[in-house]
Design an enzyme around this catalytic site. Structure first.
Site, PDB file in Angstrom:
ATOM      1  N   TYR A  18      40.408  40.115  49.473  1.00 19.05           N
ATOM      2  CA  TYR A  18      41.269  39.427  48.519  1.00 19.05           C
ATOM      3  C   TYR A  18      40.792  37.985  48.329  1.00 19.05           C
ATOM      4  O   TYR A  18      40.663  37.500  47.197  1.00 19.05           O
ATOM      5  CB  TYR A  18      42.719  39.456  49.018  1.00 19.05           C
ATOM      6  CG  TYR A  18      43.727  38.940  48.015  1.00 19.05           C
ATOM      7  CD1 TYR A  18      44.289  39.799  47.076  1.00 19.05           C
ATOM      8  CD2 TYR A  18      44.110  37.608  48.013  1.00 19.05           C
ATOM      9  CE1 TYR A  18      45.227  39.323  46.154  1.00 19.05           C
ATOM     10  CE2 TYR A  18      45.037  37.130  47.102  1.00 19.05           C
ATOM     11  CZ  TYR A  18      45.594  37.995  46.168  1.00 19.05           C
ATOM     12  OH  TYR A  18      46.501  37.525  45.255  1.00 19.05           O
ATOM     13  N   HIS A  22      39.118  36.317  44.832  1.00 14.90           N
ATOM     14  CA  HIS A  22      39.730  35.152  44.195  1.00 14.90           C
ATOM     15  C   HIS A  22      38.820  33.921  44.244  1.00 14.90           C
ATOM     16  O   HIS A  22      38.918  33.051  43.380  1.00 14.90           O
ATOM     17  CB  HIS A  22      41.107  34.851  44.803  1.00 14.90           C
ATOM     18  CG  HIS A  22      42.181  35.710  44.238  1.00 14.90           C
ATOM     19  ND1 HIS A  22      42.349  37.022  44.610  1.00 14.90           N
ATOM     20  CD2 HIS A  22      43.106  35.456  43.285  1.00 14.90           C
ATOM     21  CE1 HIS A  22      43.351  37.545  43.921  1.00 14.90           C
ATOM     22  NE2 HIS A  22      43.827  36.608  43.104  1.00 14.90           N
ATOM     23  N   TYR A  41      48.133  26.725  40.672  1.00 19.80           N
ATOM     24  CA  TYR A  41      48.439  28.099  41.074  1.00 19.80           C
ATOM     25  C   TYR A  41      47.895  28.321  42.484  1.00 19.80           C
ATOM     26  O   TYR A  41      46.692  28.231  42.713  1.00 19.80           O
ATOM     27  CB  TYR A  41      47.795  29.047  40.073  1.00 19.80           C
ATOM     28  CG  TYR A  41      48.153  30.513  40.156  1.00 19.80           C
ATOM     29  CD1 TYR A  41      48.945  31.038  41.158  1.00 19.80           C
ATOM     30  CD2 TYR A  41      47.665  31.385  39.198  1.00 19.80           C
ATOM     31  CE1 TYR A  41      49.251  32.385  41.196  1.00 19.80           C
ATOM     32  CE2 TYR A  41      47.963  32.736  39.226  1.00 19.80           C
ATOM     33  CZ  TYR A  41      48.749  33.227  40.225  1.00 19.80           C
ATOM     34  OH  TYR A  41      49.052  34.569  40.265  1.00 19.80           O
ATOM     35  N   TRP A  77      43.622  43.227  36.780  1.00 16.89           N
ATOM     36  CA  TRP A  77      44.542  44.096  37.519  1.00 16.89           C
ATOM     37  C   TRP A  77      43.848  45.356  38.009  1.00 16.89           C
ATOM     38  O   TRP A  77      44.040  45.780  39.144  1.00 16.89           O
ATOM     39  CB  TRP A  77      45.737  44.457  36.646  1.00 16.89           C
ATOM     40  CG  TRP A  77      46.710  43.357  36.418  1.00 16.89           C
ATOM     41  CD1 TRP A  77      46.784  42.142  37.046  1.00 16.89           C
ATOM     42  CD2 TRP A  77      47.766  43.364  35.465  1.00 16.89           C
ATOM     43  NE1 TRP A  77      47.821  41.395  36.540  1.00 16.89           N
ATOM     44  CE2 TRP A  77      48.443  42.119  35.572  1.00 16.89           C
ATOM     45  CE3 TRP A  77      48.214  44.289  34.528  1.00 16.89           C
ATOM     46  CZ2 TRP A  77      49.536  41.802  34.784  1.00 16.89           C
ATOM     47  CZ3 TRP A  77      49.313  43.970  33.749  1.00 16.89           C
ATOM     48  CH2 TRP A  77      49.969  42.735  33.878  1.00 16.89           C
TER      49      TRP A  77
END
Length: 104
Positions: A18, A22, A41, A77
């Protein structure tokens, strides 16, 4: 500008994957978020529960969770669907959180 928070769930054992995905966020996704007024964010991980806690600033009423019609978002996604809890359309299961305290 407002601030929102939400939680998602990472599949067990995928913390490093993950983080890696990112760290290489697609420039077109970063540009889209900025164009839509999304900034500052941050996503945190509770390693005990694999819960991802996200917070972001937004101009207007659009958050990152409101971009489901965008092709880049749909591709992201799909790219992330194998490592986190998702809905049938590959969007992350995202639960809004209510602010109960803020200190400047």
């Amino acid at each position: 500008m407002s601030k929102i928070a939400f939680k998602m769930k990472l599949n067990a054992g995928f913390k490093e994957e993950y983080k890696q995905r990112h760290s290489e966020i697609w420039p077109e996704l970063r540009d889209l978020l900025k164009r839509k007024g999304i900034s500052d964010y941050t996503i945190f991980l509770d390693e005990e529960t694999n819960i991802l806690f996200a917070v972001q600033k937004q101009e207007g009423a659009t958050s990152s969770q409101d971009l489901s019609d965008d092709t880049v978002v749909k591709k992201w996604w799909a790219y992330m669907a194998d490592i986190m809890e998702t809905n049938p359309d590959n969007s992350p299961v995202s639960i809004p959180l209510t602010e109960v305290f803020h200190m400047d």
